[in-house]
Design a protein around this motif. Structure first.
Motif, PDB file in Angstrom:
ATOM      1  N   SER A  21      36.982   2.431 -34.894  1.00 23.76           N
ATOM      2  CA  SER A  21      38.456   2.942 -34.433  1.00 23.76           C
ATOM      3  C   SER A  21      39.505   2.151 -35.264  1.00 23.76           C
ATOM      4  O   SER A  21      39.643   0.945 -34.645  1.00 23.76           O
ATOM      5  N   ARG A  22      40.253   2.921 -35.814  1.00 23.49           N
ATOM      6  CA  ARG A  22      41.601   1.931 -36.347  1.00 23.49           C
ATOM      7  C   ARG A  22      42.439   1.664 -35.172  1.00 23.49           C
ATOM      8  O   ARG A  22      43.195   0.511 -35.027  1.00 23.49           O
ATOM      9  N   ARG A  23      42.459   2.466 -34.058  1.00 24.27           N
ATOM     10  CA  ARG A  23      43.236   1.966 -32.909  1.00 24.27           C
ATOM     11  C   ARG A  23      42.839   0.840 -32.180  1.00 24.27           C
ATOM     12  O   ARG A  23      43.274  -0.030 -31.436  1.00 24.27           O
ATOM     13  N   GLU A  24      41.467   0.474 -32.061  1.00 21.50           N
ATOM     14  CA  GLU A  24      40.810  -0.588 -31.302  1.00 21.50           C
ATOM     15  C   GLU A  24      41.162  -1.868 -32.313  1.00 21.50           C
ATOM     16  O   GLU A  24      41.263  -2.881 -31.856  1.00 21.50           O
ATOM     17  N   ASP A  42      48.534   5.682 -33.118  1.00 15.87           N
ATOM     18  CA  ASP A  42      47.369   4.856 -32.795  1.00 15.87           C
ATOM     19  C   ASP A  42      48.176   3.380 -32.223  1.00 15.87           C
ATOM     20  O   ASP A  42      47.644   2.790 -31.595  1.00 15.87           O
ATOM     21  N   GLU A  49      39.382   1.039 -26.699  1.00 16.62           N
ATOM     22  CA  GLU A  49      39.387   2.372 -26.631  1.00 16.62           C
ATOM     23  C   GLU A  49      38.486   3.004 -25.790  1.00 16.62           C
ATOM     24  O   GLU A  49      38.573   4.051 -25.030  1.00 16.62           O
ATOM     25  N   ARG A  75      38.143   5.975 -22.369  1.00 14.42           N
ATOM     26  CA  ARG A  75      37.710   7.146 -22.646  1.00 14.42           C
ATOM     27  C   ARG A  75      36.565   7.144 -21.253  1.00 14.42           C
ATOM     28  O   ARG A  75      36.301   8.258 -20.747  1.00 14.42           O
TER      29      ARG A  75
END
Length: 531
Positions: free
Chosen positions: A312-315, A515, A525, A529
């Motif tokens: 994940s780019r977000r992580e 993001d 992330e 969830r």
């Protein structure tokens, strides 16, 4: 060995019968004696481990078996599993063996369709430069690093003792000493075989904390500090995940866990070793960054990094936010591609969990640039590197240096028999069986690995010189082109978005804004969830 024994006994029997019964037995004794002599030659030669371990029989190879490193993939698999591009097949063994492979003076020709969709090429200069006699190196170590390290452009990627035999580990390390490149230990601990060769080591710590492990499987800071202080250890790296099996810990079958490996890893003899899928030492991006800073202090200021396959780019942005907030950052990040080889994951997940190396590498580079951290953090690229073209391509995509595993194993003599998990590797590379390990001659294989790495780096510097580039830092995405369709060729500078330094802190572009806003330095992330 059995084939040689049978032939030798047959030759001896035929000789006895020729004297005792009839001279006609000489017709059988002659060929059998010749075969026996050939078998003895196979047993004593040092270049081919298969023949050393399987005299005579090793000369009969099944046409259905893999013929790796020669361009012939295993039956039913096509060419998609090759570790590199179309120029790689055959280059690894020829370079390792000291034969010219694609260098000036050897006849060669273009293979493949140069106008095919997806074809990539580099941009030469109308004013090339002379390649340097000594290949460039990359200084690894941020502003707080007391013992920076000058990394080669191509190094040995992570392969553990246990997965590899003791002689294979020693050969890789001696090759590193001969060529002045680094040898990643893998997560299986730091053994005497790593230390005897005299090469520079990157000590990798995985979720099992082998080599610095408490009795209950946690991280032992004192053991880590003591081992990290060894002069052979030049860098340390925390493995978060690996390309072929992200989200899974390493697996070493019980058949390969002998007494020596058990002592190195701190585990029971003969029992399969399954590392946890996650680390105990952190549960949030902020805790991860703080632990890396702790490792840096315990290692006496030696370069300290992390290794991951990006999902994940977000992580990863959350990790970067934590770096900015804490005012600390790793000295380097090793990006693993989603491909690779492993016995620790189902076939279905290999290559299908995580980003391919190109996307992962560009993501990490952009995130660090956008957070103003790229100047202090070096990036290593690991996955499918086998040629000078591979090295230059990854540098143009944002890496500072590269690592290789499968190509190094090919230089060692691996024939991809896919018996690594059975402890019956025919070449002595991936087994702990002493009878099979004897086939691998360290002096020969270390020289082969050294020659392969030397020639690959030399070709990389010659390619850069043809592009008018002396310093690898001057390789940019604009110098790497890709054909996207029959009428269009675009550079990587146009194909991908490239962030300006510090832009994420000042105000992220629209394509990154969501993001960046969602990235939480205090939660991964996956934790969001589950809420």
């Amino acid at each position: 060995m059995l084939g040689l024994l049978v032939v030798t006994l047959g030759a001896a029997g035929a000789l006895v019968l020729s004297y005792a019964l009839s001279p006609l037995w000489w017709a059988a004794a002659g060929p059998l004696t010749a075969l026996a002599c050939l078998g003895v030659r196979d047993l004593l030669q040092t270049r081919d481990a298969v023949l050393r371990n399987h005299p005579l029989v090793g000369r009969v190879r099944s046409p259905a078996a893999p013929l790796p490193w020669t361009g012939n993939p295993p039956v039913g698999r096509g060419g998609g599993g090759r570790p590199s591009g179309p120029v790689a097949p055959g280059i690894v063994p020829r370079r390792a063996g000291g034969r010219a492979a694609g260098r000036a003076g050897e006849p060669s020709g273009t293979e493949g369709d140069v106008a095919a969709d997806g074809r990539e090429f580099l941009v030469p200069s109308l004013r090339p430069v002379t390649a340097p006699d000594d290949p460039p190196r990359v200084r690894v170590g941020g502003p707080d690093c007391a013992q920076p390290y000058d990394m080669a452009l191509l190094n040995v990627s992570a392969m553990s003792f246990g997965a590899l035999s003791p002689r294979a580990v020693l050969a890789l390390n001696r090759a590193a000493a001969l060529g002045g490149f680094a040898h990643d230990t893998g997560e299986g601990g730091l053994s005497d075989h790593h230390l005897r060769g005299g090469g520079d080591l990157i000590w990798e710590i995985g979720t099992g904390y082998f080599g610095c492990r408490t009795p209950d499987g946690g991280f032992d800071a004192r053991q880590f500090a003591d081992r990290a202080a060894l002069p052979e250890v030049r860098c340390v790296v925390l493995k978060i995940s690996q390309g072929a099996a992200p989200g899974r810990g390493g697996v070493l079958p019980g058949a390969k866990v002998n007494r020596e490996i058990a002592e190195v890893r701190g585990v029971p003899v003969g029992r399969a070793v399954v590392s946890p899928p996650h680390h105990r030492v952190y549960s949030t991006p902020r805790e991860l960054v703080r632990f890396v800073a702790r490792m840096h202090r315990l290692a006496g200021g030696k370069p300290t990094g992390i290794k991951l396959c990006v999902g994940s780019r977000r992580e990863f942005l959350a990790v970067c936010k934590a770096m900015v907030a804490e005012g600390v950052a790793p000295d380097f990040v090793v990006v693993d591609g989603a491909g690779g080889g492993t016995g620790a994951a189902p076939v279905e997940s290999t290559g299908r969990l995580g980003m391919p190396l190109t996307e992962g590498l560009i993501t990490v580079h952009n995130a660090l640039v956008g957070c103003g951290l790229r100047g202090r953090v070096r990036i290593g690229a690991s996955g499918g590197v086998a040629t000078g073209w591979d090295v230059v391509r990854r540098l143009a995509q944002g890496a500072d240096y590269t690592n290789a595993a499968r190509a190094m194993m090919g230089a060692l003599g691996c024939v991809r028999a896919r018996r690594c998990h059975t402890n019956t590797c025919p070449t002595g590379v991936a087994t702990q069986d002493p009878g099979r390990v004897r086939g691998l001659v360290v002096a020969d294989k270390s020289a082969r690995v050294h020659r392969f790495q030397r020639d690959a780096v030399r070709d990389a510097t010659q390619i850069m010189a043809a592009m008018g580039v002396r310093d690898p830092a001057d390789l940019t995405p604009a110098l790497l082109m890709r054909r996207t369709d029959a009428a269009t060729v675009r550079s990587y500078a146009d194909l991908y978005e490239w962030l300006a330094p510090g832009v994420l802190l000042a105000g992220p572009p629209p394509s990154w804004a969501a993001d960046w806003a969602a990235a939480d330095p205090d939660a991964f992330e996956g934790a969001h969830r589950r809420r």
